[in-house]
Design a protein around this motif. Structure first.
Motif, mmCIF file in Angstrom:
data_model
loop_
_atom_site.group_PDB
_atom_site.id
_atom_site.type_symbol
_atom_site.label_atom_id
_atom_site.label_comp_id
_atom_site.label_asym_id
_atom_site.label_seq_id
_atom_site.Cartn_x
_atom_site.Cartn_y
_atom_site.Cartn_z
ATOM 1 N N ARG A 1 0.798 -1.166 -0.173
ATOM 2 C CA ARG A 1 0.068 -0.012 -0.121
ATOM 3 C C ARG A 1 0.888 1.306 0.128
ATOM 4 N NH1 ARG A 1 -3.147 -1.763 3.447
ATOM 5 N NH2 ARG A 1 -2.344 -0.989 5.528
ATOM 6 N N HIS A 2 2.111 1.440 0.580
ATOM 7 C CA HIS A 2 2.691 2.313 0.865
ATOM 8 C C HIS A 2 4.227 2.570 0.248
ATOM 9 C CE1 HIS A 2 -0.131 4.064 3.751
ATOM 10 N NE2 HIS A 2 0.066 3.018 4.215
ATOM 11 N N GLY A 3 4.394 1.335 -0.298
ATOM 12 C CA GLY A 3 5.694 1.252 -1.155
ATOM 13 C C GLY A 3 7.088 1.845 -0.340
ATOM 14 N N ARG A 4 7.623 2.716 -1.102
ATOM 15 C CA ARG A 4 8.986 3.192 -0.573
ATOM 16 C C ARG A 4 8.692 3.869 0.888
ATOM 17 N NH1 ARG A 4 10.472 8.489 -0.809
ATOM 18 N NH2 ARG A 4 9.183 9.723 -2.214
ATOM 19 N N ARG A 5 7.569 4.470 1.140
ATOM 20 C CA ARG A 5 7.671 5.358 2.088
ATOM 21 C C ARG A 5 7.591 4.293 3.490
ATOM 22 N NH1 ARG A 5 1.884 8.244 2.507
ATOM 23 N NH2 ARG A 5 2.915 9.340 4.139
ATOM 24 N N LEU A 6 7.479 3.270 3.319
ATOM 25 C CA LEU A 6 7.648 2.484 4.601
ATOM 26 C C LEU A 6 9.130 2.176 4.740
ATOM 27 C CD1 LEU A 6 6.120 0.579 6.706
ATOM 28 C CD2 LEU A 6 6.484 -1.312 5.055
ATOM 29 N N ARG A 7 9.708 2.605 5.786
ATOM 30 C CA ARG A 7 10.995 2.636 6.167
ATOM 31 C C ARG A 7 11.625 1.710 6.973
ATOM 32 N NH1 ARG A 7 12.561 4.232 1.839
ATOM 33 N NH2 ARG A 7 14.809 4.535 2.405
ATOM 34 N N ALA A 8 10.583 1.057 7.801
ATOM 35 C CA ALA A 8 11.059 0.026 8.894
ATOM 36 C C ALA A 8 9.846 -0.736 9.321
ATOM 37 C CB ALA A 8 11.788 0.576 9.961
ATOM 38 N N VAL A 9 9.902 -1.882 9.813
ATOM 39 C CA VAL A 9 8.945 -2.805 10.618
ATOM 40 C C VAL A 9 9.493 -2.793 12.042
ATOM 41 C CG1 VAL A 9 7.652 -4.723 10.818
ATOM 42 C CG2 VAL A 9 8.208 -3.947 8.689
ATOM 43 N N SER A 10 8.913 -2.537 12.995
ATOM 44 C CA SER A 10 9.073 -2.538 14.304
ATOM 45 C C SER A 10 8.227 -3.503 15.175
ATOM 46 C CB SER A 10 9.143 -0.998 14.950
ATOM 47 O OG SER A 10 9.702 -1.198 16.100
ATOM 48 N N VAL A 11 8.701 -4.446 15.703
ATOM 49 C CA VAL A 11 7.778 -5.468 16.458
ATOM 50 C C VAL A 11 8.050 -5.404 17.866
ATOM 51 C CG1 VAL A 11 7.110 -7.942 16.636
ATOM 52 C CG2 VAL A 11 8.292 -7.022 14.410
ATOM 53 N N SER A 12 6.883 -5.319 18.735
ATOM 54 C CA SER A 12 6.734 -5.308 19.881
ATOM 55 C C SER A 12 6.191 -6.748 20.353
ATOM 56 C CB SER A 12 5.891 -4.241 20.649
ATOM 57 O OG SER A 12 5.707 -4.517 21.918
ATOM 58 N N VAL A 13 6.660 -7.443 21.271
ATOM 59 C CA VAL A 13 6.406 -8.883 21.511
ATOM 60 C C VAL A 13 6.491 -9.035 23.109
ATOM 61 C CG1 VAL A 13 8.806 -9.890 21.268
ATOM 62 C CG2 VAL A 13 6.654 -11.270 21.237
ATOM 63 N N ALA A 14 5.428 -9.923 23.697
ATOM 64 C CA ALA A 14 5.632 -9.923 25.007
ATOM 65 C C ALA A 14 6.554 -11.371 25.516
ATOM 66 C CB ALA A 14 4.008 -10.446 25.249
ATOM 67 N N GLY A 15 7.676 -11.160 25.116
ATOM 68 C CA GLY A 15 8.812 -12.124 25.181
ATOM 69 C C GLY A 15 10.262 -11.693 25.385
ATOM 70 N N THR A 16 11.020 -12.492 25.598
ATOM 71 C CA THR A 16 12.594 -12.294 25.752
ATOM 72 C C THR A 16 13.171 -12.314 24.122
ATOM 73 O OG1 THR A 16 12.697 -13.518 27.913
ATOM 74 C CG2 THR A 16 14.665 -12.663 26.522
ATOM 75 N N VAL A 17 13.640 -11.066 23.936
ATOM 76 C CA VAL A 17 14.471 -10.958 22.660
ATOM 77 C C VAL A 17 15.718 -11.172 22.239
ATOM 78 C CG1 VAL A 17 13.951 -9.181 20.516
ATOM 79 C CG2 VAL A 17 12.235 -9.712 21.927
ATOM 80 N N ARG A 18 16.177 -11.456 21.373
ATOM 81 C CA ARG A 18 17.689 -11.531 20.902
ATOM 82 C C ARG A 18 17.580 -11.270 19.245
ATOM 83 N NH1 ARG A 18 21.699 -15.765 23.229
ATOM 84 N NH2 ARG A 18 21.573 -14.557 24.929
ATOM 85 N N GLY A 19 17.958 -10.158 18.953
ATOM 86 C CA GLY A 19 18.003 -9.692 17.545
ATOM 87 C C GLY A 19 16.699 -9.793 16.962
ATOM 88 N N THR A 20 16.555 -10.623 16.017
ATOM 89 C CA THR A 20 15.049 -10.599 15.597
ATOM 90 C C THR A 20 14.523 -12.124 15.939
ATOM 91 O OG1 THR A 20 15.909 -11.536 13.438
ATOM 92 C CG2 THR A 20 15.682 -9.013 13.439
ATOM 93 N N THR A 21 14.754 -12.591 16.813
ATOM 94 C CA THR A 21 14.172 -13.845 17.397
ATOM 95 C C THR A 21 13.807 -13.863 18.944
ATOM 96 O OG1 THR A 21 15.972 -15.048 16.179
ATOM 97 C CG2 THR A 21 15.094 -16.058 18.034
ATOM 98 N N ILE A 22 12.360 -14.227 19.055
ATOM 99 C CA ILE A 22 11.779 -14.389 20.305
ATOM 100 C C ILE A 22 12.581 -15.680 20.734
ATOM 101 C CG2 ILE A 22 9.749 -14.589 21.716
ATOM 102 C CD1 ILE A 22 8.300 -13.659 19.197
ATOM 103 N N VAL A 23 13.489 -15.425 22.040
ATOM 104 C CA VAL A 23 14.263 -16.668 22.362
ATOM 105 C C VAL A 23 13.242 -17.383 23.454
ATOM 106 C CG1 VAL A 23 16.354 -15.944 22.152
ATOM 107 C CG2 VAL A 23 15.208 -15.372 24.247
ATOM 108 N N GLN A 24 12.154 -16.611 23.764
ATOM 109 C CA GLN A 24 11.231 -17.288 24.866
ATOM 110 C C GLN A 24 10.058 -16.300 25.098
ATOM 111 O OE1 GLN A 24 12.923 -18.166 28.682
ATOM 112 N NE2 GLN A 24 12.638 -16.320 29.587
ATOM 113 N N ALA A 25 9.083 -16.868 25.100
ATOM 114 C CA ALA A 25 7.826 -16.072 25.473
ATOM 115 C C ALA A 25 6.768 -17.116 26.254
ATOM 116 C CB ALA A 25 7.095 -15.784 24.319
ATOM 117 N N SER A 26 7.294 -16.980 27.558
ATOM 118 C CA SER A 26 6.627 -18.030 28.686
ATOM 119 C C SER A 26 5.203 -18.346 28.588
ATOM 120 C CB SER A 26 7.119 -17.910 30.013
ATOM 121 O OG SER A 26 8.447 -17.905 30.200
ATOM 122 N N GLY A 27 4.687 -16.955 28.093
ATOM 123 C CA GLY A 27 2.942 -16.959 28.604
ATOM 124 C C GLY A 27 2.453 -17.464 27.489
#
Length: 392
Positions: free
Chosen positions: A136-162
């Motif tokens: 829908r937005h093409g080149r205007r989209l400059r990043a994807v930012s993810v919020s997750v209920a878990g422990t993060v390392r880089g772009t991997t969820i190493v654990q999300a206990s819930g």
């Protein structure tokens, strides 16, 4: 010729405070050129010239301010350009997901949300949503930012206990050529709270949240202290709880197990709930309607445990203030005395006369989305980010 023009445009954007103006407008939506001039120490002429270049680069625009009914002609406000950069925010909580497109200044252009079963298969569904945003937005989209209920390392969820997740890769959420950022939900909410919410103006803010377990972040000078791999702020896995209890993370005595719905169920001698957040909501609702109930005792126990851990973190991290979100707000509101007793008892003696104040969140459920968007714009509002925008 095109590359020469792009390079010239990038150099122009980096000069004479253009980055400073963009960052100011992002942090202060609806500011005027005069506001930026005063805050950044720019002359009126410099502010006008910088604004013109940012408008030409499709980064800023000027818009009519809201009508106030007063006399005189109000100054136009600095606003995101209608063809300017956007970020896509993906928020994954224990039961729900949300995908939103956010512009400079934090305005949400479009958003959709839904529920999920807890399976990691939801990543595939969300990848489709992100692909649609990119289309829908093409080149205007400059990043994807993810919020997750878990422990993060880089772009991997190493654990999300819930949710029972282990080593779940989020690379499917990255459109071709678009940067992907991933952060813990409590840490991102704390970033937003420190910059735009209850902690705004303080140098060092400790943010704590309770949902399924406890988490948070220390934010110093507007920057999260998130460790070497991005996993900093996992306060819920500090040994502030009962060492006889094993946490799903593999450690014993985690604070997580002392402050959420699992702790309240144990206090009431009930089985461990499958959904600790819903169990906590029901117990809190009962305590609110009947302060003499057993449920209120369970709330008080959890609040006291929250206060003890909070005091220990204050001793270690030395914040100016503490902000709370999620279930932590309910615990503080329903059982302020037990929470205060635990907090004071854990503080070193010299801190007790003037402890850091404790404030509820000002952003509420928007905290994670706001923090994830800010984390993405932190990457975009740099020399490299503006160079990439000019080249596009």
């Amino acid at each position: 010729m095109r590359s020469t023009t792009a390079a010239h445009s990038a150099r122009a954007l980096r000069s004479q405070g253009a980055l400073a103006v963009l960052r100011f407008v992002h942090a202060h939506p609806s500011a005027t050129r005069a506001d930026a001039s005063r805050a950044l120490g720019l002359s009126s002429g410099s502010a006008t010239e910088i604004t013109a270049r940012l408008k030409a680069a499709r980064l800023l625009d000027e818009a009519a301010p809201p009508r106030t009914g007063g006399r005189g002609r109000p100054s136009p406000v600095l606003a995101p350009h209608p063809e300017g950069p956007l970020v896509c925010v993906v928020d994954i909580s224990h039961e729900r997901w949300r995908v939103a497109c956010v512009e400079l200044g934090g305005g949400v252009l479009d958003s959709e949300q839904g529920r999920h079963s807890g399976s990691a298969d939801v990543v595939g569904l969300l990848a489709g949503r992100v692909t649609a945003v990119h289309a829908r937005h093409g080149r205007r989209l400059r990043a994807v930012s993810v919020s997750v209920a878990g422990t993060v390392r880089g772009t991997t969820i190493v654990q999300a206990s819930g949710m029972g997740w282990r080593d779940v890769a989020l690379e499917p959420l990255r459109p071709p050529g678009v940067p992907l950022l991933v952060g813990n939900d409590a840490s991102l909410a704390g970033l937003a709270e420190a910059r735009r919410g209850a902690g705004a103006g303080a140098r060092a803010v400790l943010h704590l949240t309770v949902e399924v377990g406890a988490g948070g972040i220390l934010v110093v000078d507007g920057r999260p202290v998130d460790g070497a791999t991005g996993a900093g702020g996992e306060f819920g896995h500090m040994p502030f709880g009962d060492p006889a209890l094993e946490c799903p993370c593999g450690a014993r005595g985690c604070w997580d197990l002392a402050v959420d719905g699992r702790a309240m169920a144990r206090s009431l001698r009930r089985p461990q709930p499958r959904d600790p957040r819903t169990a906590a909501e029901r117990i809190v609702a009962r305590a609110r309607t009947d302060p003499a109930s057993r449920e209120m005792d369970a709330v008080a126990d959890a609040a006291r445990a929250l206060g003890r851990g909070m005091g220990a973190l204050v001793n270690a991290l030395d914040p100016d203030l503490v902000t709370l979100s999620g279930l932590a707000i309910d615990l503080a509101a329903l059982a302020p005395d037990p929470l205060g007793e635990g907090y004071t008892a854990a503080l070193m003696r010299y801190r007790r006369a003037d402890p850091p104040p404790v404030r509820p969140s000002a952003l509420g459920s928007l905290g994670t989305l706001t923090g994830a968007a800010d984390a993405a714009f932190d990457v975009l509002l740099t020399n490299d980010g503006l160079t990439a925008w000019s080249a596009s």
